[in-house]
Design an enzyme around this catalytic site. Structure first.
Site, PDB file in Angstrom:
ATOM      1  N   ARG A 129       0.832  -1.219   0.000  1.00 23.53           N
ATOM      2  CA  ARG A 129       0.000   0.000   0.000  1.00 23.53           C
ATOM      3  C   ARG A 129       0.861   1.261   0.000  1.00 23.53           C
ATOM      4  O   ARG A 129       0.533   2.259   0.656  1.00 23.53           O
ATOM      5  CB  ARG A 129      -0.939   0.034   1.210  1.00 23.53           C
ATOM      6  N   SER A 136     -10.825  -0.591   2.982  1.00 25.32           N
ATOM      7  CA  SER A 136     -10.105  -0.684   4.265  1.00 25.32           C
ATOM      8  C   SER A 136      -9.697   0.718   4.706  1.00 25.32           C
ATOM      9  O   SER A 136      -9.059   1.438   3.942  1.00 25.32           O
ATOM     10  CB  SER A 136      -8.832  -1.516   4.110  1.00 25.32           C
ATOM     11  N   GLU A 167      -5.090   4.068   5.864  1.00 24.84           N
ATOM     12  CA  GLU A 167      -4.786   3.868   4.437  1.00 24.84           C
ATOM     13  C   GLU A 167      -5.415   4.993   3.620  1.00 24.84           C
ATOM     14  O   GLU A 167      -4.865   5.461   2.622  1.00 24.84           O
ATOM     15  CB  GLU A 167      -5.354   2.511   3.977  1.00 24.84           C
TER      16      GLU A 167
HETATM   17  P1  FAD Z   1      -8.907   8.961  -5.271  1.00 21.15           P
HETATM   18  O1  FAD Z   1      -9.653   8.646  -4.003  1.00 21.15           O
HETATM   19  O2  FAD Z   1      -9.565   9.842  -6.252  1.00 21.15           O
HETATM   20  O3  FAD Z   1      -7.485   9.557  -4.875  1.00 21.15           O
HETATM   21  C1  FAD Z   1      -6.673   8.963  -3.884  1.00 21.15           C
HETATM   22  C2  FAD Z   1      -5.407   9.829  -3.695  1.00 21.15           C
HETATM   23  O4  FAD Z   1      -4.612   9.824  -4.863  1.00 21.15           O
HETATM   24  C3  FAD Z   1      -5.730  11.303  -3.433  1.00 21.15           C
HETATM   25  O5  FAD Z   1      -4.778  11.783  -2.515  1.00 21.15           O
HETATM   26  C4  FAD Z   1      -5.565  11.957  -4.801  1.00 21.15           C
HETATM   27  O6  FAD Z   1      -5.204  13.321  -4.693  1.00 21.15           O
HETATM   28  C5  FAD Z   1      -4.451  11.133  -5.413  1.00 21.15           C
HETATM   29  N1  FAD Z   1      -4.554  10.963  -6.866  1.00 21.15           N
HETATM   30  C6  FAD Z   1      -5.624  10.465  -7.549  1.00 21.15           C
HETATM   31  N2  FAD Z   1      -5.327  10.344  -8.859  1.00 21.15           N
HETATM   32  C7  FAD Z   1      -4.059  10.786  -9.014  1.00 21.15           C
HETATM   33  C8  FAD Z   1      -3.183  10.906 -10.142  1.00 21.15           C
HETATM   34  N3  FAD Z   1      -3.562  10.530 -11.361  1.00 21.15           N
HETATM   35  N4  FAD Z   1      -1.941  11.428  -9.948  1.00 21.15           N
HETATM   36  C9  FAD Z   1      -1.548  11.792  -8.718  1.00 21.15           C
HETATM   37  N5  FAD Z   1      -2.324  11.695  -7.612  1.00 21.15           N
HETATM   38  C10 FAD Z   1      -3.562  11.196  -7.755  1.00 21.15           C
HETATM   39  N6  FAD Z   1      -7.603  -0.583  -2.575  1.00 21.15           N
HETATM   40  C11 FAD Z   1      -6.778  -1.645  -2.706  1.00 21.15           C
HETATM   41  O7  FAD Z   1      -5.561  -1.472  -2.861  1.00 21.15           O
HETATM   42  N7  FAD Z   1      -7.256  -2.916  -2.694  1.00 21.15           N
HETATM   43  C12 FAD Z   1      -8.572  -3.195  -2.533  1.00 21.15           C
HETATM   44  O8  FAD Z   1      -8.965  -4.347  -2.514  1.00 21.15           O
HETATM   45  C13 FAD Z   1      -9.472  -2.092  -2.388  1.00 21.15           C
HETATM   46  N8  FAD Z   1     -10.794  -2.311  -2.211  1.00 21.15           N
HETATM   47  C14 FAD Z   1     -11.644  -1.252  -2.071  1.00 21.15           C
HETATM   48  C15 FAD Z   1     -13.016  -1.509  -1.909  1.00 21.15           C
HETATM   49  C16 FAD Z   1     -13.922  -0.470  -1.785  1.00 21.15           C
HETATM   50  C17 FAD Z   1     -15.390  -0.768  -1.607  1.00 21.15           C
HETATM   51  C18 FAD Z   1     -13.452   0.878  -1.842  1.00 21.15           C
HETATM   52  C19 FAD Z   1     -14.420   2.012  -1.749  1.00 21.15           C
HETATM   53  C20 FAD Z   1     -12.094   1.144  -1.977  1.00 21.15           C
HETATM   54  C21 FAD Z   1     -11.172   0.088  -2.093  1.00 21.15           C
HETATM   55  N9  FAD Z   1      -9.784   0.291  -2.243  1.00 21.15           N
HETATM   56  C22 FAD Z   1      -8.933  -0.772  -2.410  1.00 21.15           C
HETATM   57  C23 FAD Z   1      -9.244   1.659  -2.209  1.00 21.15           C
HETATM   58  C24 FAD Z   1      -9.297   2.370  -3.585  1.00 21.15           C
HETATM   59  O9  FAD Z   1     -10.146   1.716  -4.454  1.00 21.15           O
HETATM   60  C25 FAD Z   1      -7.913   2.469  -4.235  1.00 21.15           C
HETATM   61  O10 FAD Z   1      -7.017   3.110  -3.386  1.00 21.15           O
HETATM   62  C26 FAD Z   1      -7.965   3.221  -5.571  1.00 21.15           C
HETATM   63  O11 FAD Z   1      -6.740   3.104  -6.238  1.00 21.15           O
HETATM   64  C27 FAD Z   1      -8.303   4.703  -5.393  1.00 21.15           C
HETATM   65  O12 FAD Z   1      -8.492   5.258  -6.662  1.00 21.15           O
HETATM   66  P2  FAD Z   1      -9.293   6.606  -6.897  1.00 21.15           P
HETATM   67  O13 FAD Z   1      -9.113   6.965  -8.334  1.00 21.15           O
HETATM   68  O14 FAD Z   1     -10.680   6.489  -6.417  1.00 21.15           O
HETATM   69  O15 FAD Z   1      -8.466   7.593  -5.954  1.00 21.15           O
HETATM   70  N1  EPU Z   2     -10.756 -10.251  10.218  1.00 19.87           N
HETATM   71  C1  EPU Z   2     -11.472 -10.331  11.387  1.00 19.87           C
HETATM   72  N2  EPU Z   2     -12.574  -9.537  11.527  1.00 19.87           N
HETATM   73  C2  EPU Z   2     -12.996  -8.704  10.558  1.00 19.87           C
HETATM   74  C3  EPU Z   2     -12.261  -8.608   9.364  1.00 19.87           C
HETATM   75  C4  EPU Z   2     -11.137  -9.390   9.209  1.00 19.87           C
HETATM   76  O1  EPU Z   2     -11.136 -11.078  12.288  1.00 19.87           O
HETATM   77  O2  EPU Z   2     -14.014  -8.020  10.774  1.00 19.87           O
HETATM   78  C5  EPU Z   2      -9.539 -11.077  10.058  1.00 19.87           C
HETATM   79  C6  EPU Z   2      -9.796 -12.502   9.659  1.00 19.87           C
HETATM   80  O3  EPU Z   2      -8.872 -13.291  10.367  1.00 19.87           O
HETATM   81  C7  EPU Z   2      -9.415 -12.562   8.202  1.00 19.87           C
HETATM   82  C8  EPU Z   2      -8.312 -11.524   8.128  1.00 19.87           C
HETATM   83  O4  EPU Z   2      -8.712 -10.524   9.075  1.00 19.87           O
HETATM   84  O5  EPU Z   2      -8.967 -13.814   7.839  1.00 19.87           O
HETATM   85  C9  EPU Z   2      -8.138 -10.870   6.772  1.00 19.87           C
HETATM   86  O6  EPU Z   2      -9.381 -10.333   6.339  1.00 19.87           O
HETATM   87  P1  EPU Z   2      -9.716 -10.148   4.783  1.00 19.87           P
HETATM   88  O7  EPU Z   2      -9.369 -11.382   4.039  1.00 19.87           O
HETATM   89  O8  EPU Z   2     -11.094  -9.605   4.674  1.00 19.87           O
HETATM   90  O9  EPU Z   2      -8.667  -9.088   4.303  1.00 19.87           O
HETATM   91  P2  EPU Z   2      -8.140  -7.735   4.957  1.00 19.87           P
HETATM   92  O10 EPU Z   2      -6.754  -7.973   5.426  1.00 19.87           O
HETATM   93  O11 EPU Z   2      -9.113  -7.199   5.939  1.00 19.87           O
HETATM   94  C10 EPU Z   2      -7.023  -6.911   2.755  1.00 19.87           C
HETATM   95  C11 EPU Z   2      -6.928  -5.600   2.050  1.00 19.87           C
HETATM   96  C12 EPU Z   2      -8.125  -5.399   1.154  1.00 19.87           C
HETATM   97  C13 EPU Z   2      -8.177  -6.528   0.121  1.00 19.87           C
HETATM   98  C14 EPU Z   2      -8.287  -7.866   0.881  1.00 19.87           C
HETATM   99  C15 EPU Z   2      -8.215  -9.044  -0.063  1.00 19.87           C
HETATM  100  C16 EPU Z   2      -5.606  -4.117   3.428  1.00 19.87           C
HETATM  101  C17 EPU Z   2      -5.595  -2.950   4.341  1.00 19.87           C
HETATM  102  N3  EPU Z   2      -6.801  -4.518   3.006  1.00 19.87           N
HETATM  103  O12 EPU Z   2      -8.133  -6.817   3.649  1.00 19.87           O
HETATM  104  O13 EPU Z   2      -7.969  -4.164   0.466  1.00 19.87           O
HETATM  105  O14 EPU Z   2      -9.272  -6.395  -0.737  1.00 19.87           O
HETATM  106  O15 EPU Z   2      -7.183  -7.976   1.811  1.00 19.87           O
HETATM  107  O16 EPU Z   2      -6.924  -9.176  -0.560  1.00 19.87           O
HETATM  108  O17 EPU Z   2      -4.543  -4.633   3.085  1.00 19.87           O
HETATM  109  C18 EPU Z   2      -8.389  -1.833   0.632  1.00 19.87           C
HETATM  110  O18 EPU Z   2      -7.162  -1.670   0.637  1.00 19.87           O
HETATM  111  O19 EPU Z   2      -9.199  -0.871   0.658  1.00 19.87           O
HETATM  112  C19 EPU Z   2      -8.931  -3.183   0.607  1.00 19.87           C
HETATM  113  C20 EPU Z   2     -10.240  -3.447   0.667  1.00 19.87           C
END
Ligand code: FAD
Ligand code: EPU
Length: 339
Positions: free
Chosen positions: A164, A239, A335
């Site tokens: 991240r 997250s 994050e």
């Molecule tokens: P924004 O929110 O628009 O911007 C984020 C930051 O980046 C801001 O500081 C902005 O100023 C800057 N920025 C945006 N675009 C640019 C650019 N082109 N150049 C320079 N700076 C820029 N993330 C994960 O890694 N894994 C996941 O599994 C994951 N699951 C998610 C699930 C949900 C339901 C949600 C809501 C979010 C999740 N995220 C996850 C977080 C998010 O989707 C990512 O971080 C994504 O890359 C953000 O993109 P955005 O375009 O919406 O960024």
């Molecule tokens: N867990 C709990 N309680 C909860 C949630 C999670 O006990 O309420 C524990 C469980 O043991 C589970 C473990 O946490 O096995 C991991 O949970 P999960 O598989 O849901 O993944 P996560 O670590 O919570 C991360 C990323 C996600 C990504 C998933 C799948 C981060 C901060 N988050 O979540 O990314 O989608 O793994 O790879 O690394 C994001 O960055 O926004 C995001 C959603």
């Protein structure tokens, strides 16, 4: 290009926080971006680059110019029978880009299906899920240097990707706008990644024994939809915190007190799931005012009533940090980008 004044950002952030921007401009090419930056400079306004707004928390109105990056386009360069370079402009929606690659039968991005946001933001925090991060397929990105207003290329090495993390959140924070990103994908002999437990069991549920990259994508989509709230229904930014990585020695002390703590060791460091720590502190599903920790995933903070302010969400996250620190001695790091 139109520079709008006093625009609500509610539809531009997935927390659906109702704040406004003093100025707001949508740009669809480099010329427009430079024009908007020039406007901000002349009028002494700070700027904020916005993608899909899915990893951002506005704690108040933004008193400068928000620039929504809308650069579109995807191009390909076949490298060999096995590999292809695919370049997408910053404003392409991430999941639509993943689906495009799957339609061409290009492998490498399938585990990253359904992550919200735009391609241009993907290198910022090296987005990752289900055993894959973009660093696994990333080749280079083109950026605009905000000081020189020249474009530059960043190689994989220069991006300094971590969990991240990247140069764009560290020394390069606020210095560059990412304009396009190039990935190297496979055309055949795809590397199928099912090592993340939940994928295997989802494939079994679907009755798939020999999965294609399209099957992996489907499995990932199913898992995500069952666990993560859809921002269109319940405001959130995924997250809210990173999973903390702590020294092995510190982990042993915590494990002595909490033998059941899940953990992922890696060298001298141990990663522990923040969701577990937060749940153990009694936050899962808990609501205070308009804000709650999600019932299915404690790591996700939600705008429960739809009326939460950014400040309320931030204060809620601060309470979580304090209680995890009190109980486990572990400091959670946000994050989500706080503005
Ligand atoms: P924004 O929110 O628009 O911007 C984020 C930051 O980046 C801001 O500081 C902005 O100023 C800057 N920025 C945006 N675009 C640019 C650019 N082109 N150049 C320079 N700076 C820029 N993330 C994960 O890694 N894994 C996941 O599994 C994951 N699951 C998610 C699930 C949900 C339901 C949600 C809501 C979010 C999740 N995220 C996850 C977080 C998010 O989707 C990512 O971080 C994504 O890359 C953000 O993109 P955005 O375009 O919406 O960024
Ligand atoms: N867990 C709990 N309680 C909860 C949630 C999670 O006990 O309420 C524990 C469980 O043991 C589970 C473990 O946490 O096995 C991991 O949970 P999960 O598989 O849901 O993944 P996560 O670590 O919570 C991360 C990323 C996600 C990504 C998933 C799948 C981060 C901060 N988050 O979540 O990314 O989608 O793994 O790879 O690394 C994001 O960055 O926004 C995001 C959603």
């Amino acid at each position: 290009m139109i520079i709008h004044e006093n625009i609500s950002l509610k539809e531009h952030n997935t927390f659906r926080v109702n704040v406004s921007a003093r100025y707001f401009a949508e740009v669809s090419d480099l010329y427009g971006l430079k024009f908007a930056l020039e406007f901000a400079k002349i009028n002494h306004q700070t700027t904020l680059i916005l993608g899909g707004g899915s990893n951002i928390l506005f704690t108040g109105d933004f008193a400068g110019l928000v620039i929504q990056l809308n650069l579109k386009g995807i191009s390909e360069e076949i490298l060999s029978e096995n590999e292809v370079l695919v370049t997408a402009k910053a404003g392409e929606n991430w999941h639509a880009f993943v689906q495009f690659s799957l339609r061409q039968n290009y492998g490498g991005l399938e585990n990253l299906s359904l992550i919200p946001g735009n391609v241009g933001t993907s290198p910022m925090q090296n987005i990752g899920a289900y055993g894959t991060e973009i660093k696994d397929t990333f080749v280079r990105c083109l950026v605009l240097n905000l000081e020189t207003l020249e474009t530059e290329e960043f190689s994989h090495e220069q991006c300094r990707f971590g969990y991240r993390d990247s140069i764009f959140k560290l020394a390069g924070k606020g210095k560059y706008v990412i304009l396009e990103v190039t990935f190297k994908l496979t055309r055949k002999n795809h590397l199928i990644k099912t090592d993340y437990g939940a994928i295997q069991s989802e494939l079994e549920k679907l009755g798939i024994g020999n999965p294609t990259i399209q099957d992996i994508s489907r499995a990932v989509i199913n898992i995500r939809q069952s666990k993560l709230p859809d921002p269109k229904v319940l405001g959130n930014a995924g997250s809210f915190f990173k999973n903390p990585t702590i020294p092995a020695e510190q982990f042993s002390e915590v494990q002595e007190r909490f033998p059941e703590i899940p953990n992922y060791p890696g060298g001298n460091l141990v990663k522990v799931p923040a969701g577990w720590l937060i749940e153990q502190c009694g936050w899962k599903g808990k609501q205070i005012g308009n804000v709650a920790s999600h019932e299915q995933q404690a790591l996700v903070i939600v705008n429960k009533t739809g009326n939460a302010s950014g400040k309320e969400i931030f204060d809620f996250s601060a309470m979580i940090i304090d209680s995890v620190k009190d109980k486990f001695g572990i400091e959670l790091e946000r994050e989500v980008n706080i503005i």
